[in-house]
Design a protein around this motif. Structure first.
Motif, PDB file in Angstrom:
ATOM      1  N   LEU A  71     -30.069  10.152 -14.635  1.00  0.00           N
ATOM      2  CA  LEU A  71     -28.573  10.569 -14.243  1.00  0.00           C
ATOM      3  C   LEU A  71     -27.764  11.119 -15.187  1.00  0.00           C
ATOM      4  O   LEU A  71     -27.940  11.309 -16.359  1.00  0.00           O
ATOM      5  CB  LEU A  71     -27.943   8.875 -14.597  1.00  0.00           C
ATOM      6  CG  LEU A  71     -26.456   8.674 -14.382  1.00  0.00           C
ATOM      7  CD1 LEU A  71     -26.039   9.011 -12.708  1.00  0.00           C
ATOM      8  CD2 LEU A  71     -25.837   7.371 -14.727  1.00  0.00           C
ATOM      9  N   VAL A  72     -27.228  12.316 -14.593  1.00  0.00           N
ATOM     10  CA  VAL A  72     -26.343  13.340 -15.138  1.00  0.00           C
ATOM     11  C   VAL A  72     -25.195  13.477 -14.486  1.00  0.00           C
ATOM     12  O   VAL A  72     -24.841  13.196 -13.474  1.00  0.00           O
ATOM     13  CB  VAL A  72     -27.121  14.609 -15.253  1.00  0.00           C
ATOM     14  CG1 VAL A  72     -27.259  15.166 -13.856  1.00  0.00           C
ATOM     15  CG2 VAL A  72     -26.740  15.586 -16.136  1.00  0.00           C
ATOM     16  N   GLN A  73     -24.201  14.074 -15.481  1.00  0.00           N
ATOM     17  CA  GLN A  73     -22.655  14.286 -15.006  1.00  0.00           C
ATOM     18  C   GLN A  73     -22.578  15.488 -14.291  1.00  0.00           C
ATOM     19  O   GLN A  73     -23.499  16.285 -14.419  1.00  0.00           O
ATOM     20  CB  GLN A  73     -21.687  14.235 -16.160  1.00  0.00           C
ATOM     21  CG  GLN A  73     -21.372  12.700 -16.587  1.00  0.00           C
ATOM     22  CD  GLN A  73     -20.381  12.945 -17.720  1.00  0.00           C
ATOM     23  OE1 GLN A  73     -20.070  13.776 -18.040  1.00  0.00           O
ATOM     24  NE2 GLN A  73     -19.538  11.739 -17.788  1.00  0.00           N
ATOM     25  N   ALA A  74     -22.002  15.792 -13.181  1.00  0.00           N
ATOM     26  CA  ALA A  74     -21.535  16.893 -12.524  1.00  0.00           C
ATOM     27  C   ALA A  74     -21.333  18.124 -13.648  1.00  0.00           C
ATOM     28  O   ALA A  74     -20.649  17.677 -14.795  1.00  0.00           O
ATOM     29  CB  ALA A  74     -20.512  16.919 -11.585  1.00  0.00           C
ATOM     30  N   GLY A  75     -21.960  19.137 -13.499  1.00  0.00           N
ATOM     31  CA  GLY A  75     -21.972  20.361 -14.550  1.00  0.00           C
ATOM     32  C   GLY A  75     -23.057  20.332 -15.440  1.00  0.00           C
ATOM     33  O   GLY A  75     -23.290  21.287 -16.107  1.00  0.00           O
ATOM     34  N   GLY A  76     -23.746  19.238 -15.434  1.00  0.00           N
ATOM     35  CA  GLY A  76     -24.824  19.097 -16.501  1.00  0.00           C
ATOM     36  C   GLY A  76     -26.134  19.666 -16.050  1.00  0.00           C
ATOM     37  O   GLY A  76     -26.296  20.245 -14.869  1.00  0.00           O
ATOM     38  N   SER A  77     -27.191  19.657 -16.906  1.00  0.00           N
ATOM     39  CA  SER A  77     -28.461  20.260 -16.530  1.00  0.00           C
ATOM     40  C   SER A  77     -29.485  19.040 -16.886  1.00  0.00           C
ATOM     41  O   SER A  77     -29.291  18.328 -17.306  1.00  0.00           O
ATOM     42  CB  SER A  77     -28.625  21.275 -17.558  1.00  0.00           C
ATOM     43  OG  SER A  77     -27.791  22.210 -17.271  1.00  0.00           O
ATOM     44  N   LEU A  78     -30.649  19.276 -16.057  1.00  0.00           N
ATOM     45  CA  LEU A  78     -31.873  18.611 -16.299  1.00  0.00           C
ATOM     46  C   LEU A  78     -32.906  19.477 -16.087  1.00  0.00           C
ATOM     47  O   LEU A  78     -32.982  20.311 -15.061  1.00  0.00           O
ATOM     48  CB  LEU A  78     -32.087  17.426 -15.167  1.00  0.00           C
ATOM     49  CG  LEU A  78     -31.396  16.243 -15.251  1.00  0.00           C
ATOM     50  CD1 LEU A  78     -31.395  15.285 -14.090  1.00  0.00           C
ATOM     51  CD2 LEU A  78     -31.691  15.307 -16.635  1.00  0.00           C
ATOM     52  N   ARG A  79     -34.340  19.238 -16.777  1.00  0.00           N
ATOM     53  CA  ARG A  79     -35.335  20.033 -16.476  1.00  0.00           C
ATOM     54  C   ARG A  79     -36.474  18.983 -15.964  1.00  0.00           C
ATOM     55  O   ARG A  79     -36.930  18.020 -16.613  1.00  0.00           O
ATOM     56  CB  ARG A  79     -35.833  20.731 -17.634  1.00  0.00           C
ATOM     57  CG  ARG A  79     -37.128  21.479 -17.018  1.00  0.00           C
ATOM     58  CD  ARG A  79     -37.544  22.224 -18.246  1.00  0.00           C
ATOM     59  NE  ARG A  79     -38.516  21.655 -19.255  1.00  0.00           N
ATOM     60  CZ  ARG A  79     -39.282  22.135 -20.032  1.00  0.00           C
ATOM     61  NH1 ARG A  79     -39.638  23.450 -20.090  1.00  0.00           N
ATOM     62  NH2 ARG A  79     -40.083  21.377 -20.793  1.00  0.00           N
ATOM     63  N   LEU A  80     -37.069  19.130 -14.681  1.00  0.00           N
ATOM     64  CA  LEU A  80     -38.085  18.382 -14.168  1.00  0.00           C
ATOM     65  C   LEU A  80     -39.281  18.909 -14.623  1.00  0.00           C
ATOM     66  O   LEU A  80     -39.480  20.278 -14.495  1.00  0.00           O
ATOM     67  CB  LEU A  80     -37.978  18.200 -12.638  1.00  0.00           C
ATOM     68  CG  LEU A  80     -36.362  17.682 -12.052  1.00  0.00           C
ATOM     69  CD1 LEU A  80     -36.608  17.460 -10.469  1.00  0.00           C
ATOM     70  CD2 LEU A  80     -36.110  16.305 -12.780  1.00  0.00           C
ATOM     71  N   SER A  81     -40.509  18.181 -14.625  1.00  0.00           N
ATOM     72  CA  SER A  81     -41.830  18.699 -14.744  1.00  0.00           C
ATOM     73  C   SER A  81     -42.644  18.195 -13.776  1.00  0.00           C
ATOM     74  O   SER A  81     -42.334  16.950 -13.191  1.00  0.00           O
ATOM     75  CB  SER A  81     -42.311  18.311 -16.113  1.00  0.00           C
ATOM     76  OG  SER A  81     -41.637  18.752 -17.198  1.00  0.00           O
ATOM     77  N   CYS A  82     -43.819  18.896 -13.309  1.00  0.00           N
ATOM     78  CA  CYS A  82     -44.814  18.455 -12.580  1.00  0.00           C
ATOM     79  C   CYS A  82     -45.867  18.681 -12.941  1.00  0.00           C
ATOM     80  O   CYS A  82     -46.609  20.026 -13.134  1.00  0.00           O
ATOM     81  CB  CYS A  82     -44.677  18.875 -10.946  1.00  0.00           C
ATOM     82  SG  CYS A  82     -45.882  18.677  -9.679  1.00  0.00           S
ATOM     83  N   ALA A  83     -46.852  17.660 -13.505  1.00  0.00           N
ATOM     84  CA  ALA A  83     -47.859  17.999 -14.053  1.00  0.00           C
ATOM     85  C   ALA A  83     -48.941  17.733 -12.920  1.00  0.00           C
ATOM     86  O   ALA A  83     -49.146  16.459 -12.089  1.00  0.00           O
ATOM     87  CB  ALA A  83     -48.374  16.837 -15.249  1.00  0.00           C
ATOM     88  N   THR A  84     -49.944  18.719 -12.903  1.00  0.00           N
ATOM     89  CA  THR A  84     -51.022  18.493 -11.854  1.00  0.00           C
ATOM     90  C   THR A  84     -52.604  18.130 -12.275  1.00  0.00           C
ATOM     91  O   THR A  84     -52.739  18.672 -13.627  1.00  0.00           O
ATOM     92  CB  THR A  84     -51.204  19.918 -11.014  1.00  0.00           C
ATOM     93  OG1 THR A  84     -51.594  20.768 -11.616  1.00  0.00           O
ATOM     94  CG2 THR A  84     -49.615  20.184 -10.642  1.00  0.00           C
ATOM     95  N   SER A  85     -53.555  17.587 -11.723  1.00  0.00           N
ATOM     96  CA  SER A  85     -54.676  17.547 -12.015  1.00  0.00           C
ATOM     97  C   SER A  85     -55.768  17.457 -10.972  1.00  0.00           C
ATOM     98  O   SER A  85     -55.188  17.401  -9.743  1.00  0.00           O
ATOM     99  CB  SER A  85     -54.788  16.062 -12.758  1.00  0.00           C
ATOM    100  OG  SER A  85     -54.585  15.001 -12.168  1.00  0.00           O
TER     101      SER A  85
END
Length: 127
Positions: free
Chosen positions: A11-25
């Motif tokens: 959950l983040v407020q409008a204007g904020g930032s997030l970084r998603l990760s995708c780990a593969t194997s």
């Protein structure tokens, strides 16, 4: 067995930032191009962006261009989605997917030809 596992949602407020990760194997990560997709509540899944196997070319949907960035670390078998200036309309389940080397760039750069998918991670942007 190919596995893609997303993390970093929340959950983040409008204007904020997030970084998603995708780990593969289970697959040689550097052999394929990677994409990010999202499914907003009550809507169809849509293409967000993609990155080529070397990491020097990225493509984005118009709705996120200039706000989102994709990168990859082939040594860590991981692809990232940096999301800035988030809006309430960015609320969705975000998934990563892989397209193997044989898929034409005209396809995977537009969200087509992906064969393996992660389970998704929820991103909620509060206004």
């Amino acid at each position: 067995q190919v596995q893609l596992v997303e993390s970093g949602g929340g959950l983040v407020q409008a204007g904020g930032s997030l970084r998603l990760s995708c780990a593969t194997s289970g697959r040689t990560f550097s052999d394929f191009n990677m994409g990010w997709f999202r499914q907003p509540p009550g809507k169809e899944r849509e293409f967000v962006g993609a990155i080529n196997w070397t990491g020097d070319k990225t493509y984005f949907a118009d709705s996120v261009k200039g706000r989102f960035a994709i990168s990859r670390d082939n040594a860590k078998n991981t692809v990232y989605l940096q999301m800035n200036s988030l809006r309430s309309e960015d609320t969705a389940v975000y998934s990563c997917a892989s397209a193997n080397f044989g898929v034409p760039s005209l396809a995977w750069s537009r969200g087509l030809g992906y064969d393996y998918w992660g389970q998704g991670t929820q991103v909620t942007v509060s206004s």
